[in-house]
Write a protein that holds these residues in place. Structure first.
Motif, PDB file in Angstrom:
ATOM      1  N   ASP A 157      46.343  52.471  49.704  1.00  0.00           N
ATOM      2  CA  ASP A 157      44.968  52.244  49.283  1.00  0.00           C
ATOM      3  C   ASP A 157      44.836  52.723  47.832  1.00  0.00           C
ATOM      4  OD1 ASP A 157      42.205  52.326  48.784  1.00  0.00           O
ATOM      5  OD2 ASP A 157      41.761  52.670  50.896  1.00  0.00           O
ATOM      6  N   PRO A 158      44.447  51.849  46.899  1.00  0.00           N
ATOM      7  CA  PRO A 158      44.368  52.265  45.497  1.00  0.00           C
ATOM      8  C   PRO A 158      43.395  53.411  45.248  1.00  0.00           C
ATOM      9  CG  PRO A 158      44.237  49.876  45.682  1.00  0.00           C
ATOM     10  CD  PRO A 158      44.119  50.430  47.068  1.00  0.00           C
ATOM     11  N   SER A 159      42.451  53.618  46.159  1.00  0.00           N
ATOM     12  CA  SER A 159      41.446  54.656  45.954  1.00  0.00           C
ATOM     13  C   SER A 159      41.902  56.029  46.434  1.00  0.00           C
ATOM     14  CB  SER A 159      40.143  54.281  46.675  1.00  0.00           C
ATOM     15  OG  SER A 159      40.340  54.230  48.089  1.00  0.00           O
TER      16      SER A 159
ATOM     17  N   PRO B 201      44.633  47.756  28.356  1.00  0.00           N
ATOM     18  CA  PRO B 201      44.838  47.750  29.801  1.00  0.00           C
ATOM     19  C   PRO B 201      43.994  46.677  30.477  1.00  0.00           C
ATOM     20  CG  PRO B 201      44.704  50.006  29.017  1.00  0.00           C
ATOM     21  CD  PRO B 201      44.372  49.116  27.834  1.00  0.00           C
ATOM     22  N   ALA B 202      44.605  45.986  31.417  1.00  0.00           N
ATOM     23  CA  ALA B 202      43.938  44.872  32.087  1.00  0.00           C
ATOM     24  C   ALA B 202      42.694  45.342  32.826  1.00  0.00           C
ATOM     25  CB  ALA B 202      44.902  44.200  33.066  1.00  0.00           C
ATOM     26  N   GLU B 203      41.605  44.617  32.648  1.00  0.00           N
ATOM     27  CA  GLU B 203      40.347  44.875  33.357  1.00  0.00           C
ATOM     28  C   GLU B 203      39.947  43.574  34.036  1.00  0.00           C
ATOM     29  OE1 GLU B 203      38.771  47.620  33.819  1.00  0.00           O
ATOM     30  OE2 GLU B 203      39.889  48.950  32.468  1.00  0.00           O
ATOM     31  N   SER B 204      40.550  43.314  35.187  1.00  0.00           N
ATOM     32  CA  SER B 204      40.370  42.021  35.843  1.00  0.00           C
ATOM     33  C   SER B 204      39.528  42.097  37.110  1.00  0.00           C
ATOM     34  CB  SER B 204      41.743  41.440  36.211  1.00  0.00           C
ATOM     35  OG  SER B 204      42.389  42.265  37.176  1.00  0.00           O
ATOM     36  N   GLY B 205      39.061  43.286  37.445  1.00  0.00           N
ATOM     37  CA  GLY B 205      38.317  43.443  38.689  1.00  0.00           C
ATOM     38  C   GLY B 205      39.199  43.745  39.877  1.00  0.00           C
ATOM     39  N   LEU B 206      40.525  43.823  39.666  1.00  0.00           N
ATOM     40  CA  LEU B 206      41.459  44.157  40.735  1.00  0.00           C
ATOM     41  C   LEU B 206      41.972  45.579  40.544  1.00  0.00           C
ATOM     42  CD1 LEU B 206      43.570  40.863  40.941  1.00  0.00           C
ATOM     43  CD2 LEU B 206      41.720  41.589  42.459  1.00  0.00           C
ATOM     44  N   THR B 207      42.252  46.249  41.651  1.00  0.00           N
ATOM     45  CA  THR B 207      42.874  47.569  41.586  1.00  0.00           C
ATOM     46  C   THR B 207      44.285  47.558  42.145  1.00  0.00           C
ATOM     47  OG1 THR B 207      41.884  48.169  43.725  1.00  0.00           O
ATOM     48  CG2 THR B 207      40.671  48.796  41.729  1.00  0.00           C
ATOM     49  N   SER B 208      44.655  46.486  42.841  1.00  0.00           N
ATOM     50  CA  SER B 208      45.986  46.410  43.436  1.00  0.00           C
ATOM     51  C   SER B 208      46.331  44.959  43.742  1.00  0.00           C
ATOM     52  CB  SER B 208      46.036  47.243  44.720  1.00  0.00           C
ATOM     53  OG  SER B 208      47.264  47.074  45.403  1.00  0.00           O
ATOM     54  N   VAL B 209      47.598  44.612  43.501  1.00  0.00           N
ATOM     55  CA  VAL B 209      48.122  43.295  43.864  1.00  0.00           C
ATOM     56  C   VAL B 209      49.465  43.493  44.546  1.00  0.00           C
ATOM     57  CG1 VAL B 209      49.020  41.093  43.034  1.00  0.00           C
ATOM     58  CG2 VAL B 209      46.985  42.086  41.962  1.00  0.00           C
TER      59      VAL B 209
ATOM     60  N   GLY C  99      43.194  38.407  37.609  1.00  0.00           N
ATOM     61  CA  GLY C  99      42.005  38.627  38.400  1.00  0.00           C
ATOM     62  C   GLY C  99      42.005  37.744  39.630  1.00  0.00           C
ATOM     63  N   ALA C 100      41.097  38.017  40.562  1.00  0.00           N
ATOM     64  CA  ALA C 100      41.136  37.394  41.889  1.00  0.00           C
ATOM     65  C   ALA C 100      40.993  35.879  41.847  1.00  0.00           C
ATOM     66  CB  ALA C 100      40.048  37.993  42.776  1.00  0.00           C
TER      67      ALA C 100
ATOM     68  N   PHE D 251      54.538  31.960  47.127  1.00  0.00           N
ATOM     69  CA  PHE D 251      54.470  33.375  47.469  1.00  0.00           C
ATOM     70  C   PHE D 251      53.222  33.629  48.297  1.00  0.00           C
ATOM     71  CE2 PHE D 251      51.972  32.682  43.711  1.00  0.00           C
ATOM     72  CZ  PHE D 251      50.881  33.513  43.828  1.00  0.00           C
ATOM     73  N   GLU D 252      53.143  34.812  48.863  1.00  0.00           N
ATOM     74  CA  GLU D 252      51.930  35.276  49.542  1.00  0.00           C
ATOM     75  C   GLU D 252      51.461  36.543  48.844  1.00  0.00           C
ATOM     76  OE1 GLU D 252      50.502  33.363  51.632  1.00  0.00           O
ATOM     77  OE2 GLU D 252      52.182  32.001  52.015  1.00  0.00           O
ATOM     78  N   MET D 253      50.211  36.942  49.088  1.00  0.00           N
ATOM     79  CA  MET D 253      49.682  38.081  48.338  1.00  0.00           C
ATOM     80  C   MET D 253      48.565  38.788  49.081  1.00  0.00           C
ATOM     81  SD  MET D 253      47.490  36.041  45.420  1.00  0.00           S
ATOM     82  CE  MET D 253      46.056  35.034  45.886  1.00  0.00           C
ATOM     83  N   VAL D 254      48.357  40.037  48.689  1.00  0.00           N
ATOM     84  CA  VAL D 254      47.216  40.839  49.119  1.00  0.00           C
ATOM     85  C   VAL D 254      46.574  41.394  47.851  1.00  0.00           C
ATOM     86  CG1 VAL D 254      46.413  42.844  50.428  1.00  0.00           C
ATOM     87  CG2 VAL D 254      48.339  41.476  51.293  1.00  0.00           C
ATOM     88  N   LEU D 255      45.315  41.040  47.618  1.00  0.00           N
ATOM     89  CA  LEU D 255      44.575  41.512  46.459  1.00  0.00           C
ATOM     90  C   LEU D 255      43.532  42.528  46.903  1.00  0.00           C
ATOM     91  CD1 LEU D 255      43.786  38.055  44.754  1.00  0.00           C
ATOM     92  CD2 LEU D 255      45.863  39.439  44.520  1.00  0.00           C
ATOM     93  N   VAL D 256      43.378  43.586  46.141  1.00  0.00           N
ATOM     94  CA  VAL D 256      42.339  44.579  46.408  1.00  0.00           C
ATOM     95  C   VAL D 256      41.419  44.633  45.195  1.00  0.00           C
ATOM     96  CG1 VAL D 256      41.825  46.961  47.045  1.00  0.00           C
ATOM     97  CG2 VAL D 256      43.961  45.909  47.807  1.00  0.00           C
ATOM     98  N   THR D 257      40.119  44.443  45.423  1.00  0.00           N
ATOM     99  CA  THR D 257      39.164  44.402  44.324  1.00  0.00           C
ATOM    100  C   THR D 257      38.524  45.767  44.104  1.00  0.00           C
ATOM    101  OG1 THR D 257      37.191  43.881  45.632  1.00  0.00           O
ATOM    102  CG2 THR D 257      38.637  42.036  45.047  1.00  0.00           C
TER     103      THR D 257
END
Length: 352
Positions: free
Chosen positions: A217-219, A263-271, A292-293, A310-316
């Protein structure tokens, strides 16, 4: 770029015997410091011990080619060339060709020519600083994958004056692929390689079941969820795993946007990316984080059915977990709260 653990393992290699009178499978483990991180590798089978030593030697050999902090590496030689054409090894030519192709496909979200920027921010040497806007602008003038000239047949590379290469966003992925191939050639059929959070899987667990790879969990330090996987790579990029606090009190992540120099500011915290190639998974996890998502979902759909699928899991940043359709039955969120924030991305767009 990634060099701190980004994935937590929900299940490590375990013995597959010892029950009903069956002998336990022989296992071996080794660890090393390489590619700027701590690497652990475990494998099962009578061939495992020798195969792991071969894999470790291969990782060290590739590190000697691609480390930007080693003055004797090929990358360092290219970055000192200042416009001169240099012949490189087949490994470097091949990886650069792949990196340039991914840069083109991702619209420069992944860019191996980003070294002037990563150096300005102090990430390679871990001497962190916030460069002034004038310095960032000067670096951006030398960044751009199309500026790099590669003759793959002759294995010659020309890096323009002021430009520079950094394989930090792809080297561990290729090293994982190479190490896994060493194991397979030696007859190993079950192994888990953890290259500082880049997870490379050979086959299934020794008991014949899929691996369960936990995503952090990125948090915090907890597990966000787990992905069932086998014979593939599982790679995560996140703004949380390597960063520093500037004198202004702001936290700056290590994943830079090649277009802005910051630094990237895309609204994502984890990919997290899951695919058969560690090299591809490594490059994509960085590129999608920069995108970004919305753009990442579009890119995933466009890649479906191609060699780069590919497959992915994005965390916003808002805590939503976006899981691509191919992982819908292989991703298990940790707890009811995370399950409530998990959404499936469909290949047929439904307006999510």
């Amino acid at each position: 770029m990634r060099n701190i653990l980004l994935l937590l393992l929900a299940a490590l290699l375990c013995s597959c015997g010892g029950q009903n009178g069956k002998p336990k499978t022989k296992e071996a483990e080794t660890s090393l410091l390489a590619m700027g991180t701590y690497i652990t590798m475990r494998a099962a089978g009578t061939e495992a011990e020798g195969a792991l030593q071969q894999a470790a030697a291969e990782i060290r050999r590739l590190e000697k080619l691609w480390s930007v902090t080693d003055p004797d590496s090929e990358i360092s030689a290219l970055n000192r060339a200042q416009g001169r054409t240099i012949q490189v090894s087949p490994e470097t030519a091949g990886l650069l060709a792949f990196a340039l192709r991914m840069a083109e496909k991702t619209g420069g979200a992944f860019d191996p020519s980003i070294y002037p920027l990563t150096a300005a921010w102090g990430f390679p040497a871990q001497e962190y600083r916030v460069p002034p806007e004038s310095e960032i602008a000067a670096c951006l003038a030398h960044v751009g994958w199309a500026r790099i000239s590669l003759d793959k047949t002759a294995r010659t590379v020309t890096v323009p004056d002021g430009a520079g290469l950094d394989f930090g966003g792809i080297a561990k992925g290729r090293a994982g692929d190479a190490a896994a191939e060493c194991l397979r050639r030696a007859g190993v059929r079950s192994a888990l390689l953890n290259l500082g959070g880049n997870i490379q899987l050979v086959g299934q667990r020794p008991d014949g079941t899929p691996w369960n790879i936990g995503i952090r969990d990125p948090s915090g330090r907890e597990i966000l969820g787990a992905v069932q996987a086998e014979s593939c790579a599982v790679v995560t990029s996140g703004s949380y795993e390597r960063n520093f606090t500037g004198t202004d009190g702001q936290v700056y992540g290590h994943i830079l946007n090649p277009h802005t120099g910051r630094p990237a500011e895309s609204g994502l915290t984890s990919v997290t990316t899951v695919t058969g190639s560690g090299t591809l998974a490594d490059a994509l996890s960085t590129a999608l984080f920069v995108m970004g998502a919305e753009k990442a979902a579009r890119f995933w759909r466009q890649a479906a059915g191609t060699p780069e699928a590919f497959e992915m899991v994005l965390v916003t940043r808002t805590g939503d977990i976006l899981v691509s359709e191919g992982l819908a039955h292989r991703f298990s969120p940790a707890g009811e709260e995370r399950a409530a924030h998990t959404h499936i991305l469909r290949l047929a767009e439904t307006g999510e």
